[in-house]
Design a protein around this motif. Structure first.
Motif, PDB file in Angstrom:
ATOM      1  N   VAL A 180       0.861  -1.187   0.000  1.00 44.07           N
ATOM      2  CA  VAL A 180       0.000   0.000   0.000  1.00 44.07           C
ATOM      3  C   VAL A 180       0.892   1.230   0.000  1.00 44.07           C
ATOM      4  CG1 VAL A 180      -1.866  -1.169   1.253  1.00 44.07           C
ATOM      5  CG2 VAL A 180      -0.119   0.080   2.537  1.00 44.07           C
ATOM      6  N   VAL A 181       0.308   2.376  -0.314  1.00 38.31           N
ATOM      7  CA  VAL A 181       1.035   3.642  -0.236  1.00 38.31           C
ATOM      8  C   VAL A 181       0.212   4.607   0.603  1.00 38.31           C
ATOM      9  CG1 VAL A 181       2.096   5.531  -1.507  1.00 38.31           C
ATOM     10  CG2 VAL A 181       2.050   3.220  -2.507  1.00 38.31           C
ATOM     11  N   ALA A 208      -5.812   0.743   5.977  1.00 39.61           N
ATOM     12  CA  ALA A 208      -4.597   0.223   5.346  1.00 39.61           C
ATOM     13  C   ALA A 208      -4.645  -1.303   5.238  1.00 39.61           C
ATOM     14  CB  ALA A 208      -3.369   0.659   6.139  1.00 39.61           C
ATOM     15  N   ALA A 254      -6.762  -1.946   2.341  1.00 36.31           N
ATOM     16  CA  ALA A 254      -6.044  -1.554   1.119  1.00 36.31           C
ATOM     17  C   ALA A 254      -5.059  -2.658   0.722  1.00 36.31           C
ATOM     18  CB  ALA A 254      -5.308  -0.231   1.340  1.00 36.31           C
ATOM     19  N   MET A 255      -4.385  -3.221   1.723  1.00 36.36           N
ATOM     20  CA  MET A 255      -3.428  -4.305   1.464  1.00 36.36           C
ATOM     21  C   MET A 255      -4.157  -5.514   0.872  1.00 36.36           C
ATOM     22  SD  MET A 255      -0.072  -4.600   2.008  1.00 36.36           S
ATOM     23  CE  MET A 255       0.603  -3.895   3.526  1.00 36.36           C
ATOM     24  N   MET A 256      -5.291  -5.835   1.445  1.00 40.25           N
ATOM     25  CA  MET A 256      -6.072  -6.968   0.944  1.00 40.25           C
ATOM     26  C   MET A 256      -6.587  -6.696  -0.470  1.00 40.25           C
ATOM     27  SD  MET A 256      -8.277  -7.713   4.395  1.00 40.25           S
ATOM     28  CE  MET A 256      -9.265  -9.039   3.753  1.00 40.25           C
ATOM     29  N   ARG A 304      -5.347  -4.718  -2.773  1.00 39.13           N
ATOM     30  CA  ARG A 304      -4.253  -4.787  -3.759  1.00 39.13           C
ATOM     31  C   ARG A 304      -3.992  -6.245  -4.144  1.00 39.13           C
ATOM     32  NH1 ARG A 304      -1.282  -0.563  -6.057  1.00 39.13           N
ATOM     33  NH2 ARG A 304      -0.759   0.275  -4.018  1.00 39.13           N
ATOM     34  N   ARG A 305      -4.002  -7.117  -3.148  1.00 42.33           N
ATOM     35  CA  ARG A 305      -3.753  -8.533  -3.416  1.00 42.33           C
ATOM     36  C   ARG A 305      -4.904  -9.130  -4.233  1.00 42.33           C
ATOM     37  NH1 ARG A 305       0.464 -12.235  -3.697  1.00 42.33           N
ATOM     38  NH2 ARG A 305      -0.656 -14.169  -4.108  1.00 42.33           N
ATOM     39  N   HIS A 339      -4.496  -8.272  -7.759  1.00 42.64           N
ATOM     40  CA  HIS A 339      -3.433  -9.075  -8.350  1.00 42.64           C
ATOM     41  C   HIS A 339      -3.916 -10.496  -8.660  1.00 42.64           C
ATOM     42  CE1 HIS A 339       0.498 -10.954  -8.927  1.00 42.64           C
ATOM     43  NE2 HIS A 339       0.123 -11.872  -8.048  1.00 42.64           N
ATOM     44  N   GLU A 340      -4.615 -11.091  -7.708  1.00 41.66           N
ATOM     45  CA  GLU A 340      -5.012 -12.499  -7.884  1.00 41.66           C
ATOM     46  C   GLU A 340      -6.141 -12.669  -8.890  1.00 41.66           C
ATOM     47  OE1 GLU A 340      -5.779 -15.039  -4.482  1.00 41.66           O
ATOM     48  OE2 GLU A 340      -4.055 -14.208  -3.405  1.00 41.66           O
ATOM     49  N   GLU A 389      -3.388   4.066  -0.724  1.00 45.40           N
ATOM     50  CA  GLU A 389      -3.583   3.389  -2.014  1.00 45.40           C
ATOM     51  C   GLU A 389      -3.419   1.889  -1.857  1.00 45.40           C
ATOM     52  OE1 GLU A 389      -0.816   5.246  -4.727  1.00 45.40           O
ATOM     53  OE2 GLU A 389      -2.407   6.475  -5.563  1.00 45.40           O
ATOM     54  N   PRO A 390      -4.285   1.126  -2.511  1.00 46.06           N
ATOM     55  CA  PRO A 390      -5.202   1.531  -3.580  1.00 46.06           C
ATOM     56  C   PRO A 390      -6.556   2.096  -3.148  1.00 46.06           C
ATOM     57  CG  PRO A 390      -5.256  -0.850  -3.336  1.00 46.06           C
ATOM     58  CD  PRO A 390      -4.225  -0.337  -2.368  1.00 46.06           C
ATOM     59  N   SER A 434      -1.208  -9.052  11.090  1.00 46.88           N
ATOM     60  CA  SER A 434      -0.977  -8.575   9.726  1.00 46.88           C
ATOM     61  C   SER A 434      -2.240  -8.816   8.912  1.00 46.88           C
ATOM     62  CB  SER A 434       0.233  -9.263   9.103  1.00 46.88           C
ATOM     63  OG  SER A 434       0.059 -10.652   9.075  1.00 46.88           O
ATOM     64  N   PRO A 435      -2.375  -8.139   7.771  1.00 45.28           N
ATOM     65  CA  PRO A 435      -3.611  -8.336   7.006  1.00 45.28           C
ATOM     66  C   PRO A 435      -3.764  -9.797   6.609  1.00 45.28           C
ATOM     67  CG  PRO A 435      -2.393  -6.427   6.209  1.00 45.28           C
ATOM     68  CD  PRO A 435      -1.486  -7.144   7.175  1.00 45.28           C
ATOM     69  N   PRO A 436      -4.984 -10.301   6.600  1.00 50.68           N
ATOM     70  CA  PRO A 436      -5.201 -11.700   6.215  1.00 50.68           C
ATOM     71  C   PRO A 436      -4.820 -11.910   4.755  1.00 50.68           C
ATOM     72  CG  PRO A 436      -7.299 -10.572   6.484  1.00 50.68           C
ATOM     73  CD  PRO A 436      -6.241  -9.625   6.935  1.00 50.68           C
ATOM     74  N   ASP A 437      -4.373 -13.108   4.437  1.00 46.25           N
ATOM     75  CA  ASP A 437      -3.965 -13.383   3.051  1.00 46.25           C
ATOM     76  C   ASP A 437      -5.042 -14.156   2.299  1.00 46.25           C
ATOM     77  OD1 ASP A 437      -3.816 -15.846   4.211  1.00 46.25           O
ATOM     78  OD2 ASP A 437      -1.838 -16.353   3.429  1.00 46.25           O
TER      79      ASP A 437
END
Lengths: 136, 368
Positions: free
Chosen positions: A69-70, B131, B134-136, B138-139, B142-143, B188-189, B237-240
């Protein structure tokens, strides 16, 4: 931009060895004696068995970018100068995830799945916050 | 426990910034509305669950309630559903006859911050629920090839609903997909219009047994089924996994309720951030994993155009950040035909979904 202005880690009895080792450019994780699996953040017992049967091992320092993230929003006074700053979620070769910043690279060049490796550029109060960048 | 417990009274305050009161004052206001709604007095209440109000003792003291069942639940929004289940268990077991559940939030006027402070990852600047999502997201992009634009129909549908709801914080402020696309980045995102509101307000529900509810003022709304699966593997941490396995496990809610998806007219989905709506739809099987962007694109979640009108009050994104309490209240209101311009025609059953590390779903239905 300075790692010295970063929020200080909350050191406790479990993560103290991690931060001590980072001062010497070593990345430690705990390894469960019964299952051989590694875990992080540091804990009193293995999450795989619930037992205090584990050892510290030095991780390879290698991993891959799982996601990132950013940050544009300011949450920490000491990081205002770094905005916008990236945080990456790195899956270590040993298994656990570690959240870190992306070092020696721009977030524009971040690609999920890319190989990363650890660096130890500094941190607040003489502590060292491991950072990850393109694999070297 | 199917259909054994009912929502008998609902109270919601005005929403906004109210520095002249606090979570106690707001909680009392909501509880009085709920008591009037069902025709009960504080002395009738023998069970009390308080959330996000600092002290259950002080709240009970203020309202003059001396119950035989009382507790304070965690402030995290997943505890709205957990509180509902606790109340249902207490009622079903006979531990209480009338449970008042009261949630009060003055986060806006006390300038509550969601992020900052010390945590495992704060030295790396990683903080805030936004955040993590957001991390989740983004993944997920991608997936599965989803995009930020896939979140736009979520934000615009809920804002459309807020514009039909005179009590919503964002009433009268429509947004377009372009507004969503161009809103400022926060983490972001995710961008501003992917984030929930922060506002003051309170919600109260009076729950009782289905049998007792029949003798009260308003038509009872039954709790037909509830399912929950926790996963604390990724607490720090964010779940995967987008909570997909645990959300999938809560599909047992249909069997528990004896109500299939086809018999449900609308949804209430915990929308702290727009991606959780898509995670919820995938997890509960409304579409295949990874296909939620396509699923919502043509207004599926929007009243009037879609099969699955969701968060008809405007949700956390556009009505009020009442951490699930308001979303469940809206489900009850739909089932009492109380929703005016935003009423789902012939609403017989509503489903609530909460995508968090305590994954939950509930089905509510109109009493016959």
């Amino acid at each position: 931009m300075s790692l010295e202005n970063r929020p200080k880690p909350v050191i406790d009895n479990w993560n103290r060895p991690f931060f001590e080792a980072a001062k010497n450019d070593k990345l430690l994780v705990q390894k469960c004696r019964d299952t051989g699996q590694c875990f992080f953040p540091p804990a009193p017992v293995s999450p795989f068995t619930g037992r205090p049967h584990w050892d510290w091992i030095e991780a390879s320092g290698k991993g891959e970018l799982w996601s990132f993230v950013v940050f544009y929003q300011s949450y920490f006074e000491g990081m205002k100068d770094e905005l916008p700053y990236p945080v990456g979620m790195v899956k270590l070769a040993e298994g656990p995830f570690m959240l870190t910043n992306l070092w020696d690279m721009s977030p524009d060049d971040a690609v999920i799945g890319m190989k990363l490796s650890v660096r130890f550029p500094g941190g607040p109060d003489g502590l060292v916050l491991p950072q990850f960048g393109p694999e070297v | 426990m199917r259909d054994k417990v009912a929502f008998a009274g609902i109270g919601t305050t005005r929403y906004g910034s109210f520095p002249e009161t606090d979570s106690y004052g707001l909680g009392c206001e909501a509880l009085n509305i709920a008591l009037d709604d069902c025709g009960l007095k504080p002395s009738d209440i023998d069970g009390l669950i308080v959330s996000r109000i600092p002290s259950y003792e002080r709240f009970a003291e203020i309202m003059g309630i001396n119950p035989q069942y009382c507790l304070l639940t965690e402030t995290a929004g997943r505890f709205s559903g957990v509180s509902m289940a606790l109340a249902a268990n207490a009622l079903y077991s006979g531990a209480a006859k009338y449970v008042a559940l009261v949630y009060g939030n003055n986060g806006r006027s006390v300038r509550m911050r969601y992020g900052g402070g010390d945590s495992q990852w704060s030295p790396w600047g990683m903080t805030s629920p936004g955040a993590i999502h957001a991390m989740m997201w983004r993944r997920h992009m991608h997936e599965f090839g989803t995009t930020h634009a896939d979140l736009g129909p979520v934000a615009t549908a809920f804002r459309h609903h807020a514009c039909l709801n005179p009590d919503a914080v964002m009433h009268g402020r429509p947004i377009s997909l372009l507004d969503h696309d161009r809103s400022r980045p926060i983490c972001e995102p995710l961008q501003l219009l992917d984030y929930c509101l922060i506002n003051d307000g309170a919600v109260a529900w009076i729950m009782t047994t289905a049998e007792r509810a029949r003798d009260l003022k308003r038509p009872p709304v039954l709790l037909s089924g509830y399912a929950r699966q926790d996963n604390f593997t990724y607490r720090t941490s964010p779940p995967d996994d987008f909570w997909y396995p645990s959300l999938s496990a809560t599909r047992s809610v249909y069997d528990r309720a004896g109500i299939g998806r086809e018999d449900i007219q609308g949804l209430g989905i915990y929308d702290n951030f727009s991606p959780t709506v898509l995670f919820s739809l995938e997890g509960l099987g409304f579409c295949k994993q990874g296909e939620s962007g396509d699923f919502v694109r043509d207004g599926t979640l929007q009243l009037g155009t879609g099969r699955w009108p969701t968060n008809t009050s405007g949700g956390h994104l556009s009505d009020s950040y009442m951490q699930g309490w308001g979303i469940i209240a809206e489900c009850v209101r739909q089932l009492r035909d109380d929703c005016g311009d935003r009423q789902i025609p012939n609403a017989q059953a509503m489903q609530y979904i909460c995508a968090t590390n305590i994954a939950q779903s509930a089905i509510l239905r109109r009493a016959a």
